[in-house]
Design a protein around this motif. Structure first.
Motif, mmCIF file in Angstrom:
data_model
loop_
_atom_site.group_PDB
_atom_site.id
_atom_site.type_symbol
_atom_site.label_atom_id
_atom_site.label_comp_id
_atom_site.label_asym_id
_atom_site.label_seq_id
_atom_site.Cartn_x
_atom_site.Cartn_y
_atom_site.Cartn_z
ATOM 1 N N GLN A 1 3.895 -2.362 0.548
ATOM 2 C CA GLN A 1 2.607 -2.794 0.925
ATOM 3 C C GLN A 1 2.340 -4.410 0.052
ATOM 4 N N PRO A 2 1.398 -5.059 0.775
ATOM 5 C CA PRO A 2 1.387 -6.297 0.176
ATOM 6 C C PRO A 2 0.940 -6.367 -1.346
ATOM 7 N N ASP A 3 0.265 -5.334 -1.942
ATOM 8 C CA ASP A 3 -0.104 -5.259 -3.273
ATOM 9 C C ASP A 3 0.729 -4.282 -4.202
ATOM 10 N N ALA A 4 2.081 -4.215 -3.643
ATOM 11 C CA ALA A 4 2.861 -3.271 -4.185
ATOM 12 C C ALA A 4 2.882 -3.361 -5.880
ATOM 13 N N GLU A 5 2.781 -2.184 -6.189
ATOM 14 C CA GLU A 5 3.022 -1.985 -7.861
ATOM 15 C C GLU A 5 4.300 -1.009 -8.151
ATOM 16 N N LEU A 6 4.931 -0.990 -9.269
ATOM 17 C CA LEU A 6 5.720 -0.199 -9.641
ATOM 18 C C LEU A 6 5.250 0.758 -10.936
#
Length: 569
Positions: free
Chosen positions: A101-106
């Motif tokens: 996703q463009p706004d990927a978080e972990l």
């Protein structure tokens, strides 16, 4: 993302990952590449097929997750709040999708998983076969992703999933095999429910309460799940009780504020399956960082014996026990009597109390239960017909016929009325014959309570036996619907009369299987564990009869000699 490293802010992403490749996309590609290398090495070096290699890889990752957590603790580094215990193909598919996703978080649980995959590259059996640069690049890509406060991050995320798991468990327990009869209509109080509820509510709001573990032990079908269903509904919304400090006058000295109880009912097999974002234990661990939730939750874990059959299940159980003990959350566990020694080994401590649940007692419970079933299964019949059914069942049980054991056990009493109503039950049936009759009515054909004929004539025995075979192979009592659909065609001992999705949907409609009828990551299970065991036995016989494979029983005998705990008498 290595232990002890400082994760960079998103602003540095452009400099480190190139102008066109987002760090999440790069992390997803590297993760797929590393996992692909590891699976290929397992298949070639250890001569495993695809499924065996996948199972072995997941176990290696689970061990690495535990090792990484222990390393952080030994080095004095703060523990990642997530406790990911399930590494399932669905988990990885969702992780890939999230990273791309463009706004990927972990999130912290995902961080631990990615870190474990990278660390495996320098552990046997992969050491020396995978370039270290790949693991380094994966860590670097992960460091460029902003941390997320989703599952396992210490926020409120995941509360809806936990509530949904409890609601699903309550619905499954309350819904009997016919939609017009529910457990709430026929439940017989066992005399211990309110006493147990008050013990759990006492001192619930105290800040430094001592860990409390209550056990409910019983043979299969004695009503352990029903008891936890009743206890959950009884606790919901109840106010906590003050903890008396033992003065001579019995005066309460606890000044803790009252809280409203939020019981969390979990089916043990749900802890082994992936959910919308991650596994339930990770979600629960993250929520416990919220003081208001921690002060009001009580956990009820049903059928823990499902977790005690292998090392991974026992590790998951121990994680939940440790998590509750760490935060002082009361825990109620139901377990088959035969598995209590394994449970005590996992607990590592003496439980606060043990409630042993047996069959219905004659002279009260049995008569009340039969009367309740007659009232609801014969509601459209005359009073004389209801009385005829009651007298036939109780009379046969009192005379000591095989019916006595059927009537005394809550599960088989329910199945008796499900099979025979609106006719008067035969008085010569025993427990084994009852399972055969149930299979004929609900699996070989769909003959519904109150129906004059067959609702659905398709014989779904191959499908039900195939589902049991999949569960038997996976070592669990639940599978994801997608997994069952994918394997059912080859697992069934005989050709299916309909497509695999249609067969699963029909078995859900007949209430042989419970869970979501969707064919995604949702779970599917038999309505009771004993029916799964019966179906698995039928499957073994069908394999021998249809494929002339008598060696199956020889292999089973050798397995039971090697692992006697696997035997279910």
């Amino acid at each position: 993302m290595a232990s002890g490293s400082t994760r960079r802010t998103p602003r540095s992403a452009g400099r480190d990952s190139g102008p066109r490749t987002a760090p999440g996309v790069r992390a997803a590609r590297l993760l797929k590449e590393l996992i692909g290398h590891q699976l290929l090495l397992l298949r070639t070096k250890q001569q495993l097929d695809e499924q065996q290699a996948s199972d072995a890889w997941r176990e290696l990752v689970r061990r690495q997750l535990r090792k990484d957590r222990e390393d952080r603790k030994r080095k004095g580094q703060p523990r990642l709040p997530g406790r990911m215990t399930v590494v399932h193909p669905v988990t990885l598919q969702r992780l890939y999708s999230e990273l791309e996703q463009p706004d990927a978080e972990l999130g912290s649980d995902r961080q631990a998983l990615v870190e474990a995959v990278a660390h495996l590259c320098v552990e046997p059996p992969f050491r020396g076969y995978i370039p270290g640069s790949l693991a380094g690049e994966l860590k670097k890509a992960g460091q460029l992703l902003p941390p997320s406060r989703t599952a396992g991050g210490g926020g409120w995320a995941g509360k809806k999933e936990l509530e949904a798991a409890t609601s699903a468990a309550l619905r499954a327990a309350d819904r009997l095999n016919d939609a017009d009869v529910s457990l709430s209509q026929v439940y017989i109080t066992r005399g211990c429910e309110e006493r147990l509820a008050r013990r759990l509510l006492t001192g619930l709001a105290q800040a430094n309460r001592a860990p409390r573990v209550e056990l409910v032990l019983g043979e299969p079908g004695t009503g352990k799940t029903s008891l936890l269903w009743n206890l959950t509904t009884r606790l919901t919304g109840r106010s906590s009780l003050p903890d008396p400090q033992g003065g001579e006058d019995g005066e309460t000295r606890d000044g803790a504020p009252r809280v409203h109880c939020q019981p969390l009912l979990l089916r043990a097999d749900d802890l082994l399956l992936p959910h919308e974002t991650t596994d339930l234990l990770t979600l629960f661990d993250g929520l416990l960082h919220q003081p208001t939730y921690r002060a009001s939750v009580i956990v009820l874990l049903d059928s823990v014996d499902v977790l005690l059959a292998d090392d991974h299940g026992r590790a998951v159980c121990r994680e939940l026990v440790d998590c509750c003990a760490e935060h002082g959350v009361p825990l109620v566990i139901s377990c088959r009597t035969r598995d209590q020694d394994l449970l005590y080994d996992v607990l590592g401590t003496t439980p606060s109390a043990v409630q042993e649940l047996g069959d219905f007692r004659f002279g009260g419970e049995v008569e009340h239960a039969v009367d309740a079933y007659c009232a609801h299964y014969y509601r459209d019949q005359t009073a004389a017909r209801r009385r005829e059914a009651y007298d036939a069942v109780i009379g046969a049980a009192v005379r000591g016929l095989p019916m006595r054991e059927v009537v005394a056990r809550p599960l088989t009493l329910r199945m008796l009325f499900e099979v025979y109503a609106p006719q008067v039950p035969t008085t010569e049936i025993d427990a084994a014959g009852l399972y055969d009759a149930y299979w004929t009515k609900r699996v070989a054909g769909d003959r519904r309570h109150g129906s004059a004929g067959i609702v659905d004539a398709d014989d779904l025995s191959p499908a039900a036996e195939g589902v049991a075979r999949i569960m038997l192979r996976d070592g669990g009592v639940a599978v994801t619907s997608a997994h069952a659909v994918r394997l059912l065609g080859t697992a069934a001992p005989r050709p299916l009369p309909v497509t695999a999705p249609a067969a699963l949907t029909a078995l859900h409609r007949r209430n042989v299987l419970t869970g979501s009828e969707g064919h995604d990551g949702s779970s599917t299970r038999f309505f009771h564990q004993t029916l799964y065991e019966y179906a698995a036995g039928r499957c073994l016989v069908s394999l021998v009869n249809a494929r002339h494979q008598p060696e199956i029983f020889e292999q089973l005998g050798r397995r039971l000699e090697a692992t006697p705990d696997d035997c279910v008498p």
